[in-house]
Write an enzyme that holds these catalytic residues in place. Sequence first.
Site, PDB file in Angstrom:
ATOM      1  N   GLU A  94      -3.832   3.872  -1.441  1.00 38.48           N
ATOM      2  CA  GLU A  94      -4.295   4.035  -2.807  1.00 38.48           C
ATOM      3  C   GLU A  94      -5.655   4.714  -2.700  1.00 38.48           C
ATOM      4  OE1 GLU A  94      -4.471   0.342  -5.068  1.00 38.48           O
ATOM      5  OE2 GLU A  94      -5.298   1.542  -6.717  1.00 38.48           O
TER       6      GLU A  94
ATOM      7  N   ARG B 193      -1.501  -7.793   8.912  1.00 40.26           N
ATOM      8  CA  ARG B 193      -2.612  -6.851   8.805  1.00 40.26           C
ATOM      9  C   ARG B 193      -3.657  -7.166   9.859  1.00 40.26           C
ATOM     10  NH1 ARG B 193      -3.598  -6.159   3.486  1.00 40.26           N
ATOM     11  NH2 ARG B 193      -5.741  -5.668   3.537  1.00 40.26           N
TER      12      ARG B 193
ATOM     13  N   LYS C 107     -11.142  -3.415   0.558  1.00 38.86           N
ATOM     14  CA  LYS C 107     -11.806  -2.243   0.009  1.00 38.86           C
ATOM     15  C   LYS C 107     -12.763  -2.628  -1.124  1.00 38.86           C
ATOM     16  CE  LYS C 107      -8.056   0.424  -0.274  1.00 38.86           C
ATOM     17  NZ  LYS C 107      -7.190   1.576  -0.548  1.00 38.86           N
TER      18      LYS C 107
END
Length: 574
Positions: free
Chosen positions: A46, A272, A282
């Site tokens: 994104e 992850r 983020k």
Amino acid sequence: MNDDHNTVDAESGESTENLDFIRTQVRDDQNEGLNEGRVHTRFPPEPNGYLHIGHAKSIVLNSGVGAEFGGKFNLRFDDTNPEKEDTEYVNSIKTDMRWLGADWEDREFYASDYFERLYEWAQHLIKGGKAYVCSLNETEIREYRGTVNEAGRPSPDRDRSAAESLELLEGMRHGKFDEGAYTLRAKIDMAHNNMKMRDPLIYRIRKVHHQRTGDAWKIYPMYDFAHGQSDAIEGITHSICTLEFEVNRPLYEWFIDNLPVPHKPRQIEFARLNLTYTVMSKRKLLQLVTEKHVSGWDDPRMPTISGLRRLGYTTESVRRFCNRIGVAKRDSTVDLDLLKWSIRNELNQTATRYMGVLRPLKVVITNYPEGKVEDMECVNNPEDESAGTRTVPFSRELYIEETDFREEAPRKFFRLKPGTEVRLKHAYFIKCNEVIKNDAGEIVELHCTYDPDSYGGQSPDGRKVKGTLHWVSAKHAVNAEVRLYDNLFREPFPEAEGHFLENLNPDSLEVLPNAKLEVNINEVTSETRWQFMRHGYFCLDSKDSKPGALVINRTVTLKDSWAKLEAKGKGKGK
Ligand code: ATP
Ligand code: MG
């Protein structure tokens, strides 16, 4: 951790048959002729921030699987949330991916390219009685959804006719209604034990400008409605994603099963990457930037690809790290020192050894002739004979490291102190005779004598000196600002207790404005990595360094602080 999970071993480059669970699945699918044996992966960022080392893991994995199985690899921006997205992020993501060596050829796609098709598919669901326009507001939707232990209640609009929903949706699209007035929802099951299946949102009204589609749309699809379908449109065979999307999988499959998609991807989840002394979200990284706790996304203390690059990490070191940690099905945290090891280990092999004095103290060799300059031969890299030698000028006035001298020194201080002899690396033995101070009592200069028979740092008569110091000739020295970095957070798990900002390390950056470096540093380029003896590995700061005003970053220290701590039994566990 897994060292040899890959089809290609990161260290030796040799092929191994020990496949991780993702590659095993891909291989089995290929052998069984699924998708005619085709393999196609993608990386779907994104564009709402810069890439970090966790993304690198996903990029190396996805592009690696594509390449290893003779397949293709796409870059697709999942740009469904225009408020937070920006072309600056799009560009930085492409730069970082190229730097990582990921090759998407000409397949750069955007979920926004599919907005029209997604809209048609939303209409398709409505026509099939599988979606409806709902007038509940955000709070009501949450209330109606129920809880894990309690079934939800149907929206009063759940049985709205298809014709009416289609008309309302058209009105939403063209801006007839205010934000929040309506949503489009899938009609699945308000009692489903997976909350994601309780009539999830498909479209929201958002009257914001999109960096690609401009003001054409007043509604935007939810990520969950765009992501899986985009994979289907692109013919992605293996949608590799992180574990938090495991609960979304039934929803993605529901959409795929109920839409006329051209293809059905297989989703595989993996854990992850988490790193000690690091935050990876983020949102939190953005906060560090906007609140100026760091100088930007590419601050060398950031776990971003651009930060690591600026700190001096090479493509190879990052890729080797990603391959070395492997992929697993369970969440875990990798020690930050493993990342540091990956660059230190590489630079130990490749970096030329230079002399640089970070905190200079002047030394005058009183018995060395004024004006005389000797070229001392230095070995470029003891780990690599082919690197050869170079010369470094020696003269009467030198700099040594302030911390290499003590006037009142304990017995075990083997560096320079009054009356004792040390070796200057590659040069001579010297002895300190006099300490010159200013009115404030601070040491300004040392007066020493050298032994002319100890040329090259060799003992003339077998007498031993304990300490060997690095040095720089004062009149030849190059001035530089040297920046030393430490972990951005002082706690191994900065998010575990309190607010992560409270765990920022106040000493994560030390600026030494007055470093004196050997003259050869003038010839390095932004690609060069070098070792300053006893200090670590360094590179030019690509952003702030200018010819004549060098700025230098320490990439990593020489010592493996982790190994040291562990040896002392002080290593903090995971
Ligand atoms: P957020 O921090 O808001 O959750 P994100 O890091 O998931 O965002 P995306 O742009 O959605 O950001 O990530 C792109 C891809 O990178 C996703 O497929 C995601 O699964 C993967 N990814 C993100 N973080 C990690 C990580 N720490 N380790 C491995 N893969 C990751
Ligand atoms: Mg995400």
